[in-house]
Enzyme design. Structure first.
Site, PDB file in Angstrom:
ATOM      1  N   TYR A   1      37.633  23.218  21.555  1.00 28.44           N
ATOM      2  CA  TYR A   1      38.015  24.009  22.735  1.00 28.44           C
ATOM      3  C   TYR A   1      37.121  25.237  22.905  1.00 28.44           C
ATOM      4  O   TYR A   1      36.941  25.721  24.020  1.00 28.44           O
ATOM      5  CB  TYR A   1      39.467  24.479  22.626  1.00 28.44           C
TER       6      TYR A   1
ATOM      7  N   LYS B   1      40.119  13.659  11.060  1.00 26.72           N
ATOM      8  CA  LYS B   1      39.328  12.426  10.994  1.00 26.72           C
ATOM      9  C   LYS B   1      38.246  12.638   9.940  1.00 26.72           C
ATOM     10  O   LYS B   1      37.052  12.692  10.251  1.00 26.72           O
ATOM     11  CB  LYS B   1      38.706  12.130  12.370  1.00 26.72           C
TER      12      LYS B   1
ATOM     13  N   ASP C   1      43.999   8.950  14.327  1.00 30.28           N
ATOM     14  CA  ASP C   1      44.333   7.722  15.074  1.00 30.28           C
ATOM     15  C   ASP C   1      45.558   7.038  14.464  1.00 30.28           C
ATOM     16  O   ASP C   1      46.466   6.590  15.170  1.00 30.28           O
ATOM     17  CB  ASP C   1      43.125   6.768  15.141  1.00 30.28           C
TER      18      ASP C   1
ATOM     19  N   ASP D   1      46.629  18.721  20.704  1.00 28.71           N
ATOM     20  CA  ASP D   1      46.906  18.601  22.146  1.00 28.71           C
ATOM     21  C   ASP D   1      47.406  17.194  22.458  1.00 28.71           C
ATOM     22  O   ASP D   1      48.421  16.999  23.125  1.00 28.71           O
ATOM     23  CB  ASP D   1      45.620  18.913  22.918  1.00 28.71           C
TER      24      ASP D   1
ATOM     25  N   ASP E   1      51.573  15.657  23.089  1.00 28.65           N
ATOM     26  CA  ASP E   1      52.027  14.954  24.302  1.00 28.65           C
ATOM     27  C   ASP E   1      52.748  13.663  23.912  1.00 28.65           C
ATOM     28  O   ASP E   1      53.783  13.313  24.479  1.00 28.65           O
ATOM     29  CB  ASP E   1      50.848  14.609  25.217  1.00 28.65           C
TER      30      ASP E   1
HETATM   31  C1  IPM Z   1      48.404  22.264  26.524  1.00 28.94           C
HETATM   32  C2  IPM Z   1      47.592  22.014  27.765  1.00 28.94           C
HETATM   33  C3  IPM Z   1      46.384  22.941  27.743  1.00 28.94           C
HETATM   34  C4  IPM Z   1      45.524  22.547  26.554  1.00 28.94           C
HETATM   35  C5  IPM Z   1      45.566  22.975  29.034  1.00 28.94           C
HETATM   36  C6  IPM Z   1      46.413  23.327  30.247  1.00 28.94           C
HETATM   37  C7  IPM Z   1      44.405  23.936  28.932  1.00 28.94           C
HETATM   38  O1  IPM Z   1      47.256  20.672  27.855  1.00 28.94           O
HETATM   39  O2  IPM Z   1      48.797  23.415  26.300  1.00 28.94           O
HETATM   40  O3  IPM Z   1      48.684  21.300  25.802  1.00 28.94           O
HETATM   41  O4  IPM Z   1      44.707  21.612  26.652  1.00 28.94           O
HETATM   42  O5  IPM Z   1      45.656  23.181  25.515  1.00 28.94           O
HETATM   43 MG    MG Z   2      48.204  19.429  26.394  1.00 27.30          MG
END
Ligand code: IPM
Ligand code: MG
Length: 369
Positions: A143, A194, A226, A250, A254
């Site tokens: 990042y 990884k 993975d 990240d 999700d």
């Molecule tokens: C998160 C989001 C952010 C990230 C974006 C909005 C920059 O996806 O907080 O998970 O990638 O960190």
């Molecule tokens: Mg995210």
């Protein structure tokens, strides 16, 4: 004794403002009770700040975040700002907050509420009782790594470059946060990288392994990212705490969110180093995005924002009782069957963002009773 806390609210874009409005009502109610008083300030971030100031985070807003006891953010981004240059996109506002406040540890708990077992796309027996915590490194890795950019080579072809880079100190500080949290929870920590293809992963594994003896009460394991993605959807209850880098965190968070039924349920806390009293200044935000497709329609689920506020009360203000009050209120509302569209069974009736906020506020009042 009443303690006065400065809160900065940054509702942002899309569904951010409507979710934040529901948090504000709970905060105002707590404030009126007198055990804690809040000095609440609201400001702009993301696309909203670009529209007003031409930048996704004004310096004055950054200054306020640096002095506030805690900051709560809604969401940033949307199609309206898709075409502006990368360095000025709404997301840069959020990344600047994380980086300049040095919030290197991002806590993303994935908890499956009993009432929502059926809302997950996975089988009930796979997710029922799920309680895992992802600790994502938040100020390093790909990042922020240099060099980065898109360059044009002499032959006219172009190259996009990003750099995954971690120092041993960066790995150690986030790993220690994860070890400490594992110690207070189920006593298990899984470190994810990884190391089979990335040198940064080799170093990550070495540093985390070397810390193991400092935490003899924590069972440490390692997993490739993975495989971790696969294990999260196969048998997520094998995990207690997961510690991983910025990009893997990240993605894995999700995936973990969907185990709980909806991305609309997941809160997060981003923390830096503790002050001498052990409190950590932090930035709190729902894991979900700005959801521009449903913004302004009263369809958004405010629970991730409310649960983020609960984390704020716990980690930055040391108000454990109030944090649990908000969490128990959410649980009670879910148990009573109230659902926003994202967590509703197909065909069942749903409540609006405001109605969900009403229900949580009423439950908070009843429980505080
Ligand atoms: C998160 C989001 C952010 C990230 C974006 C909005 C920059 O996806 O907080 O998970 O990638 O960190
Ligand atoms: Mg995210």
């Amino acid at each position: 004794m009443t303690s006065n806390k400065q809160l900065l609210l940054l509702p942002g874009d899309g569904i951010g403002p409507e979710c934040m409005a529901e948090v504000r009502r709970v905060a105002d109610w707590l404030d009126a009770q007198g055990a804690v008083t809040f000095e609440i300030e609201e400001d702009l971030v993301g696309g909203a700040a670009i529209d007003a100031h031409g930048t996704p985070l004004a310096d004055a807003t950054m200054d306020k975040a640096m002095t506030a006891d805690a900051t709560l953010l809604g969401a940033v981004g949307g199609p309206k700002w898709d075409d502006i240059p990368f360095e000025r996109k709404p997301e840069r506002g959020l990344l600047r907050l994380r980086k300049e406040m040095a919030l290197y540890a991002n806590l993303r708990p994935a908890l499956c509420f009993d009432a929502l077992v059926e809302a997950s796309t996975l089988k009930p027996e796979v997710v029922s009782g799920l309680d895992i915590l992802i600790v994502r490194e938040l100020t390093g890795g790909v990042y922020f790594g240099e060099p980065r950019g898109i360059e044009t080579l002499p032959d006219g072809s172009r190259r996009g470059v990003n750099t995954q880079v971690y120092s041993d100190a960066e790995i150690e500080r986030v790993a220690r946060v994860a070890f400490e949290l594992a110690r207070k929870r189920g006593g298990k920590l899984c470190s994810v990288e990884k190391a089979n293809v990335m040198e940064s992963g080799v170093l990550w594994r070495e540093v985390v392994t070397a810390l193991g003896p400092d935490y003899p009460d924590v069972a440490l394991s390692h997993m490739y990212a993975d495989n971790c993605a696969m294990q999260l959807v196969r048998a997520p209850k094998q995990f207690d705490v997961i510690v991983t880098d910025n990009l893997f965190g990240d993605m894995l968070s999700d995936a973990a969110a969907m185990l709980t039924g909806s991305l609309g349920m997941l809160p997060s806390a981003s923390l830096g180093d503790p002050d001498p009293e052990g409190r950590r200044r932090g930035l709190y935000e729902p894991v979900h995005g700005s959801a521009p497709d449903i913004a302004g329609q009263g369809k958004a689920n405010p629970l991730a924002s409310l649960l983020s506020f609960a984390m704020l009360l716990r980690y930055s203000l040391d108000l454990e009782e109030e944090a649990q009050l908000v969490e128990r209120a959410v649980e009670r509302v879910l148990a009573s069957g109230q659902r926003t569209a994202d967590i509703a069974a197909s065909g069942s009736t749903t409540v609006s963002t405001r109605e969900m906020g009403d229900a949580v506020l009423e439950a908070v009042q009843a429980l505080a009773g």
